[in-house]
Design an enzyme around this catalytic site. Structure first.
Site, PDB file in Angstrom:
ATOM      1  CG  ASP A  92      -1.906   1.129   1.227  1.00 43.30           C
ATOM      2  OD1 ASP A  92      -2.099   1.743   0.169  1.00 43.30           O
ATOM      3  OD2 ASP A  92      -2.475   1.417   2.290  1.00 43.30           O
ATOM      4  CB  ILE A  93       3.756   2.218  -2.051  1.00 44.23           C
ATOM      5  CG1 ILE A  93       4.455   0.992  -1.446  1.00 44.23           C
ATOM      6  CG2 ILE A  93       4.698   3.422  -2.110  1.00 44.23           C
ATOM      7  CD1 ILE A  93       4.922   1.177  -0.041  1.00 44.23           C
ATOM      8  CD  GLU A  94      -2.632   5.162  -0.293  1.00 42.75           C
ATOM      9  OE1 GLU A  94      -3.191   6.267  -0.432  1.00 42.75           O
ATOM     10  OE2 GLU A  94      -3.070   4.276   0.459  1.00 42.75           O
ATOM     11  CG  ASN A  95       1.946  11.688  -1.879  1.00 43.12           C
ATOM     12  OD1 ASN A  95       1.577  12.275  -2.894  1.00 43.12           O
ATOM     13  ND2 ASN A  95       2.571  12.303  -0.880  1.00 43.12           N
TER      14      ASN A  95
END
Length: 542
Positions: free
Chosen positions: A144-147
């Site tokens: 869940d890697i975001e931004n």
């Protein structure tokens, strides 16, 4: 809503009344609502809200709905390496006892810099993840890697690929991806190459929420139905439906006169309490298929708190999710035949959420089964394609089971639909009768006969003793199990059904009533049949 997560992160016995169980199958006008062959749709949910010590109680509230729980155990530190926290071995053990898999999500907490470091140092991070998953008897990981910007698109896919190669195929590797209703390829939404990621992972958890976000100056829905459906359609243009999990929000966002509060998160379970406390109103926005609450806090009012923050005086607008809006989204799972749903996050849902969630996720919109004692049994029978409803939204659980329905059910349960039998040869079952072929198959296989040589009585109710005989034949139970048969005062030893009732009762498939009676001539209901099928299922599917 997720603190420290930026915008875009929300995912989402019975007592069988001493009577023999019943179920009804399809009438001639019965709706075939996506007859499922598999055992229901996949359901997962995140664990983020509340202390880890409360995780078990949070999961238990969902009953049998969840297949996977995804706790907040894995984070990325400032060096881009793995940090493990709050992991409780006893919780993992208990989940495994309940038949649930534990798949933590790996989060960069919406921090771009540490997300980039993690991807750049993916070889080391993969090794750390594999070691921790195996050492702690976990069932995989969701990334869940975001931004992180689109420039890292190929590197991120490589990260997922390397992790998939290092973990056994029995362990899950899934990816949370931002909703992309417009096919965006730039900024951080462009990080996710849906097609490539689907090829190297078990599924994509599409975060179809945070359409409005923290800091958004304009009040609006967290996940309008058009936004969600367009996001699904884009996902399906890139990946198979069986690899798409629909993200469901269990929270809302609020706005008031303070710009600092624009789009602040609020648990769905808190909204109605605030409306009641401050005598507010709720309307349902038809265009977005979302509820909107409005309430005003006066200076003299007691101040409620949300996420530890006292609400100041003023007028509040809250866009959130309720039963009606969630059901509209859950229908899309069946419409597009998606793998299932994920929800963000447990402990934010309204109290009644789980009473309908799985029923609707699986595409069986039986409004008369919600909170019914046989809901789980009916859902199981429907998922197996053994029983369906009498309409798209009606199962009629308390109606009597007919002989035609019973024949259809048993033919389906035994997989005899394609046996090639001719239509039934009874004067009251013409070739045009909806159950004619199934009645013929049941007759040909020695499962059911007519009430006379030329009459079947398809619309007559099925009795408890008739169903005992039918199922004992279907299961080939010719004699009672050793020492297990019960004696009933109203089933004489010489009765035509006595041996079948003994064979069934000795195996715990049927039971009697107080006073030692069986009530052999009593009718069965559709709900009771579903429950009986649940009991007999291990024998039916051998």
């Amino acid at each position: 809503m997720k603190s420290k997560r930026g915008w875009r992160r929300l995912v989402v016995a019975l007592i069988v009344v001493g009577a023999m169980c019943q179920v009804t199958f399809m009438h001639k006008d019965e709706v075939v609502a996506g007859a499922a062959a598999a055992q229901g749709k996949f359901n997962m949910s995140y664990l983020f809200s509340g202390a880890p010590s409360s995780y078990l109680s949070q999961v238990n509230k969902s009953g049998e709905t969840l297949d996977v729980v995804s706790p907040s155990y894995f984070h990325i530190n400032e060096n881009g390496r793995l940090n493990v926290s709050d992991l409780e071995a006893s919780f993992i053990t208990e989940m495994h006892k309940q038949g649930k898999r534990v798949v933590p999500f790996l989060s960069n907490d919406f921090d771009r810099v540490i997300g980039e470091k993690a991807i750049d140092g993916r070889d080391a991070l993969v090794k750390e993840l594999v070691t921790s998953i195996q050492a702690n008897k976990l069932d995989g990981v969701q990334l869940d890697i975001e931004n992180v910007g689109a420039a890292y698109r190929d590197k991120y896919t490589d990260f997922v690929r390397k992790l998939r190669e290092q973990l056994p195929s029995t362990m899950e590797v899934s990816v949370a991806v931002a909703a992309n209703p417009t096919g965006e390829t730039t900024n951080w939404i462009g990080l996710y190459d849906y097609k490539a990621l689907a090829a190297v992972s078990d599924y994509l958890m599409v975060m179809t929420y945070d359409e409005s976000y923290p800091g958004d100056p304009t009040p609006g829905p967290v996940a309008s139905l058009p936004f969600v459906e367009k996001s699904i359609q884009y996902a399906l243009s890139q990946a198979p439906a069986g690899k798409i999990v629909l993200g469901i929000p269990l929270y809302g966002r609020y706005w008031n006169q303070d710009p600092a509060s624009n789009g602040a998160g609020i648990a769905a379970k808190s909204v109605q309490n605030l409306v009641d406390q401050y005598q507010g109103t709720v309307r349902y926005d038809a265009a977005s298929q979302s509820p909107v609450a409005t309430f005003t806090i006066q200076a003299a009012d007691a101040k409620a708190t949300v996420n530890g923050k006292a609400l100041s005086e003023g007028t509040y607008t809250v866009w959130y999710e309720n039963e009606q809006s969630l059901k509209a989204k859950l229908k899309l799972v069946g419409k597009y035949q998606l793998k299932g749903t994920g929800s963000w996050s447990l402990n934010q849902e309204a109290a009644d959420t789980w009473s309908y969630y799985q029923l609707w996720t699986d595409g069986f919109y039986f409004t008369d089964m919600q909170k019914h004692w046989a809901q789980a049994d009916v859902l199981s029978a429907a998922n197996r394609g053994w029983m369906l409803g009498i309409a798209a939204d009606q199962f009629a659980p308390d109606e009597a089971l007919t002989r035609a329905e019973a024949a259809t059910i048993i033919v389906r349960a035994l997989g005899l639909e394609n046996a090639g039998a001719a239509s039934a040869e009874f004067k009251d079952v013409p070739a045009t009768h909806w159950a004619s072929q199934n009645i013929g198959i049941a007759q040909q296989n020695g499962l059911m006969q007519g009430i006379s040589n030329d009459a079947f009585a398809p619309d007559h109710s099925m009795t408890r003793e008739q169903m005992s005989v039918l199922l004992s034949r279907a299961l080939k139970l010719t004699t009672p199990a050793s020492g297990g048969a019960k004696k009933f005062t109203d089933v004489p030893a010489g009765s035509w059904s006595a041996e079948a009732i003994a064979a069934m009762s000795s195996r715990g498939l049927v039971d009697g009533f107080d006073g030692g009676t069986f009530r052999p001539l009593a009718s069965l209901t559709r709900a009771q049949m579903a429950a009986l099928l649940s009991r007999a299922q291990p024998l039916l599917t051998k």
